[in-house]
Design an enzyme around this catalytic site. Structure first.
Site, PDB file in Angstrom:
ATOM      1  N   LYS A  59       0.809  -1.218   0.000  1.00 57.19           N
ATOM      2  CA  LYS A  59       0.000   0.000   0.000  1.00 57.19           C
ATOM      3  C   LYS A  59       0.842   1.268   0.000  1.00 57.19           C
ATOM      4  O   LYS A  59       0.479   2.248  -0.657  1.00 57.19           O
ATOM      5  CB  LYS A  59      -0.963   0.016   1.185  1.00 57.19           C
ATOM      6  CG  LYS A  59      -0.297   0.157   2.543  1.00 57.19           C
ATOM      7  CD  LYS A  59      -1.312   0.195   3.659  1.00 57.19           C
ATOM      8  CE  LYS A  59      -0.645   0.319   5.013  1.00 57.19           C
ATOM      9  NZ  LYS A  59       0.150   1.551   5.167  1.00 57.19           N
ATOM     10  N   THR A  60       1.974   1.267   0.738  1.00 57.01           N
ATOM     11  CA  THR A  60       2.811   2.469   0.764  1.00 57.01           C
ATOM     12  C   THR A  60       3.348   2.773  -0.623  1.00 57.01           C
ATOM     13  O   THR A  60       3.406   3.930  -1.047  1.00 57.01           O
ATOM     14  CB  THR A  60       3.969   2.295   1.763  1.00 57.01           C
ATOM     15  OG1 THR A  60       3.433   2.021   3.057  1.00 57.01           O
ATOM     16  CG2 THR A  60       4.817   3.549   1.830  1.00 57.01           C
TER      17      THR A  60
ATOM     18  N   ASP B 286      -3.621   7.474   4.550  1.00 55.72           N
ATOM     19  CA  ASP B 286      -3.087   6.135   4.791  1.00 55.72           C
ATOM     20  C   ASP B 286      -3.668   5.594   6.098  1.00 55.72           C
ATOM     21  O   ASP B 286      -4.057   6.357   6.978  1.00 55.72           O
ATOM     22  CB  ASP B 286      -1.557   6.220   4.872  1.00 55.72           C
ATOM     23  CG  ASP B 286      -0.906   4.854   4.972  1.00 55.72           C
ATOM     24  OD1 ASP B 286      -1.540   3.854   4.583  1.00 55.72           O
ATOM     25  OD2 ASP B 286       0.238   4.785   5.449  1.00 55.72           O
ATOM     26  N   GLU B 287      -3.716   4.278   6.227  1.00 53.85           N
ATOM     27  CA  GLU B 287      -4.227   3.617   7.446  1.00 53.85           C
ATOM     28  C   GLU B 287      -5.606   4.170   7.815  1.00 53.85           C
ATOM     29  O   GLU B 287      -5.895   4.484   8.978  1.00 53.85           O
ATOM     30  CB  GLU B 287      -3.245   3.805   8.621  1.00 53.85           C
ATOM     31  CG  GLU B 287      -1.853   3.259   8.368  1.00 53.85           C
ATOM     32  CD  GLU B 287      -1.771   1.743   8.397  1.00 53.85           C
ATOM     33  OE1 GLU B 287      -2.838   1.096   8.536  1.00 53.85           O
ATOM     34  OE2 GLU B 287      -0.663   1.215   8.259  1.00 53.85           O
TER      35      GLU B 287
ATOM     36  N   GLN C  74      -7.535  -4.872   9.711  1.00 57.39           N
ATOM     37  CA  GLN C  74      -6.426  -4.500  10.591  1.00 57.39           C
ATOM     38  C   GLN C  74      -6.784  -3.312  11.484  1.00 57.39           C
ATOM     39  O   GLN C  74      -5.894  -2.617  11.981  1.00 57.39           O
ATOM     40  CB  GLN C  74      -5.177  -4.179   9.767  1.00 57.39           C
ATOM     41  CG  GLN C  74      -4.642  -5.369   8.988  1.00 57.39           C
ATOM     42  CD  GLN C  74      -3.324  -5.069   8.313  1.00 57.39           C
ATOM     43  OE1 GLN C  74      -2.270  -5.007   8.944  1.00 57.39           O
ATOM     44  NE2 GLN C  74      -3.378  -4.875   7.005  1.00 57.39           N
TER      45      GLN C  74
ATOM     46  N   ARG D  73       2.320 -10.766  10.414  1.00 63.57           N
ATOM     47  CA  ARG D  73       3.663 -10.207  10.589  1.00 63.57           C
ATOM     48  C   ARG D  73       4.720 -11.206  10.123  1.00 63.57           C
ATOM     49  O   ARG D  73       5.865 -10.826   9.884  1.00 63.57           O
ATOM     50  CB  ARG D  73       3.948  -9.889  12.072  1.00 63.57           C
ATOM     51  CG  ARG D  73       3.064  -8.864  12.767  1.00 63.57           C
ATOM     52  CD  ARG D  73       2.897  -7.604  11.987  1.00 63.57           C
ATOM     53  NE  ARG D  73       1.686  -7.672  11.171  1.00 63.57           N
ATOM     54  CZ  ARG D  73       1.426  -6.893  10.133  1.00 63.57           C
ATOM     55  NH1 ARG D  73       2.321  -6.007   9.754  1.00 63.57           N
ATOM     56  NH2 ARG D  73       0.300  -7.003   9.451  1.00 63.57           N
TER      57      ARG D  73
END
Length: 693
Positions: free
Chosen positions: A42-43, A232-233, A263, A618
């Site tokens: 995504k970044t 973002d997020e 998330q 993770r």
């Protein structure tokens, strides 16, 4: 073809993006919701989209705004964009503004906060300073101690402000003594902050939104600078941030939000998962793009994550798909008690690193709650394995650093009485607690700032000769350095201040251990380096801007850990979000431990499941899950059952024992496979990461 060539010349590599990523980058007009699964890049999508707007769509860089939640994420995004578009330094003149929500709000407040009755040189109080104000209110007021301790009142205030509740709303809730008292405390707290010309972190957003609503004509030019907005997020936004986004979107509605409702794990901080779930309704005509290709984990790990998260009903449907192949099966370690569990975990970790030629920094041990770290630390120390604990005391939380910054805050804003009383007798100058209490009482009676009383202390009979002289000397020092910081480079003025105070020696004298004193004094040297860097990168900025920068850097963040430390990482799952490791050990997986008993009682099973999903994703190469058959609490031995989330993972994903055992009878299922069975196992999970399992 000509367009592609032009894009390549502009340092944009669209060919390396997958079709969904490319669609998210090139869709620029109108609202866009990008549902970005864990590890889906995504970044990269956000930063490439910024570059695409500037290089291909010819959007002026300052017209682009990207906001995220942590300083680390903002820095990373700014660095990536800078690699594609020259002149972008995360908000430097001529570049796009890439910042946190709070940094953006602080910019708006600096331009317009006078409309709300504040002075332009307001200071930002961090959590410790906020707590000091709350504690003072409770000590001076007639509040029932049975209702609130200082700590519980502080957290209750933060929650109320995060939900947008006002003191008046709390005080009108009849029949609830706690909320009535909380309303009165909030009223006093806000008056105290405004008297000191201070705001807290919640105020940065709350007052920004208030400016937009109450003074639309005055704030419109600021908001309309940004023609394209990215968040973002987005799953972590609260109601206030959501409303700010709507104000920014305006009539153009060129707003792109990127996030993953699976998330969303910060509801206790005020995050509203509904913001992402309702985005398509709030912004009609929105296009939705799903990023489901995971570039982090093996198919086996992704299959486990998919199997667990699909049990949440209120979610945007998505299925993570991998490209790294099946990888290793999951492993399950069961100990007789907590010590036995951790002994097995550490032995497994040591053996794995040895066999794979791995480095301790490749591994992480994750757990649900902070208190679980103590036993893990003891075990690692016994085994001589290096570790780093995420969430230890951070640089800006160190006493010596806070003391030095308090001087800067008082120099910038003498009305900041929390900072003033912190340093009034440090280094020691004979102004003890009794004199400080008299100062506070006299200033309150006279309705004057304490700094004004300090300047002419010898006029008041409350203060003896030596004390009065010390007070006036202190006030004179503040006034003198107020001038110096206004006209000299920040680092030079700071070093002169530290030298005049003999600050290093004062710090060393406070510590009984000479080595500890030297280390503490060394923190001030590190702070000097911070000022040097700030002055080099923002030469036009002054002391107020520096303090804003430091305050925002000191905010609690969930991504402060190094993405690849040199030692085993110990972390709660909350703190590990945004990180990834080749080897992840998720420990303490008993029901009512993870998921947490209190969260279950409050109806938070879905969020606990999302937290488990974050933990699983993770892991890049290997995921090991563990639990103790029993644990001791308050002298009682408690029998434990495996986490309900473990039982949502198919037993065939495990090698060896699996959690689906008959724990009532005490015999876990044995799923040991022959080599032939292992072959069938690998065949069965092929494609499971694509949702076919």
């Amino acid at each position: 073809m000509p367009e592609r060539m032009a894009l390549n010349r502009g340092a944009l590599d669209l060919d390396s993006l997958n079709p969904e990523q490319r669609a998210a980058v090139t869709h620029t007009e109108g609202p866009l919701l990008v549902l970005a699964g864990a590890g889906s890049g995504k970044t990269r999508v956000i930063t490439t989209r910024i570059a695409y707007l500037i290089l291909h769509k010819r959007v002026p860089a300052p017209a682009v705004l990207a906001v995220t939640f942590t300083n680390k994420a903002a820095r990373e995004m700014a660095e990536r964009v800078a690699g594609q578009v020259k002149g972008t330094e995360g908000g430097a003149r001529g570049g796009p503004l890439i910042s946190t929500f709070h940094a953006f709000g602080a910019r708006l407040l600096r331009e317009h906060i006078t409309l709300l009755g504040y002075r332009p040189n307001f200071v930002i109080f961090d959590a410790q300073e906020q707590f000091a104000v709350v504690k003072s209110i409770l000590e001076d007021g007639a509040y029932d101690e049975a209702l609130f301790s200082a700590k519980s009142a502080f957290f209750a205030l933060q929650q109320a402000k995060g939900k947008g509740l006002t003191a008046q709303e709390l005080r009108t809730r009849r029949g609830d003594p706690a909320e009535l008292a909380l309303g009165a405390i909030l009223d006093e707290y806000e008056q105290a902050l405004k008297r000191m010309n201070a705001v807290d972190f919640e105020d940065i957003l709350r007052l920004s939104l208030r400016l937009c609503r109450e003074f639309p004509a005055e704030t419109r030019p600021f908001l309309e600078r940004f023609r394209y907005v990215m968040v973002d997020e987005y799953q972590d936004t609260n109601r206030c941030q959501f409303d700010l986004l709507k104000a920014l979107a305006g009539g153009r509605r060129n707003v792109c939000v990127v996030g993953d409702d699976d998330q969303s794990i910060y509801r206790w901080r005020g995050a509203e998962p509904g913001n992402i779930l309702d985005f398509e309704r709030v912004f009609p005509g929105c296009r939705t793009i799903r990023l489901e290709r995971n570039y982090r984990s093996t198919d086996t790990i992704l299959a486990a994550a998919n199997q667990v998260i699909r049990h949440n009903a209120a979610r945007k449907e998505k299925t993570l798909r991998g490209h790294r192949g099946p990888g290793r099966p999951l492993e399950w370690l069961l100990g007789e008690d907590e010590h036995d569990e951790l002994t097995k975990v550490v032995a497994h970790l040591r053996r794995t690193l040895l066999q794979d030629g791995g480095h301790p920094g490749d591994a992480a041990i994750l757990y649900r709650s902070n208190h679980q770290s103590r036993a893990i630390e003891e075990n690692l120390r016994e085994e001589g394995l290096p570790y780093t604990l995420v969430g230890g005391t951070r640089f800006f939380d160190r006493k010596e650093v806070r003391d030095a910054l308090a001087y800067l805050r008082v120099i910038a804003a003498p009305s900041d009485e929390v900072s003033l009383f912190r340093i009034l007798n440090f280094p020691r100058r004979g102004i003890g607690r009794t004199s400080q209490a008299k100062l506070s009482e006299y200033a309150a009676r006279q309705h004057r700032p304490c700094i004004d009383v300090l300047r002419e202390a010898s006029r008041f009979q409350d203060f003896t000769g030596p004390v009065a002289r010390s007070m006036e000397t202190f006030a004179a020092l503040i006034g003198r350095f107020r001038e110096r910081f206004a006209h000299e480079p920040l680092p030079a003025a700071f070093r002169a201040l530290m030298a005049e105070l003999d600050f290093h020696r004062a710090v060393e004298k406070e510590r009984a251990d000479p080595k500890s004193g030297e280390k503490a004094a060394g923190l001030i040297v590190e702070l000097e380096r911070t000022l040097d860097y700030f002055a080099r990168t923002r030469p036009e900025a002054g002391l107020k801007e520096l303090l804003d920068h430091v305050a925002l850097m000191a905010m609690p963040e969930q991504e402060e850990a190094d993405s690849r430390p040199r030692a085993i990482t110990l972390s709660t799952v909350h703190a590990a979000k945004g990180l990834e490791f080749p080897y992840v050990y998720l420990v303490g997986l008993a029901d009512e431990v993870f998921p947490h008993k209190r969260s279950l009682a409050e109806g938070g099973e879905d969020e606990e499941r999302r937290l488990f999903y974050v933990a699983v994703t993770r892991a890049q190469r290997q995921l090991v899950l563990s639990m103790a058959r029993q644990r001791r609490r308050y002298g009682e031995t408690l029998r434990q059952q495996p986490s309900r989330f473990l039982l949502e993972i198919e037993a065939r994903l495990f090698e060896g024992e699996s959690p689906q055992g008959d724990y009532v009878g005490g015999a876990p299922v044995k799923a040991r496979r022959t080599e032939e069975a292992k072959g069938r196992f690998l065949e069965r999970i092929k494609g499971m990461g694509e949702g076919r399992g």
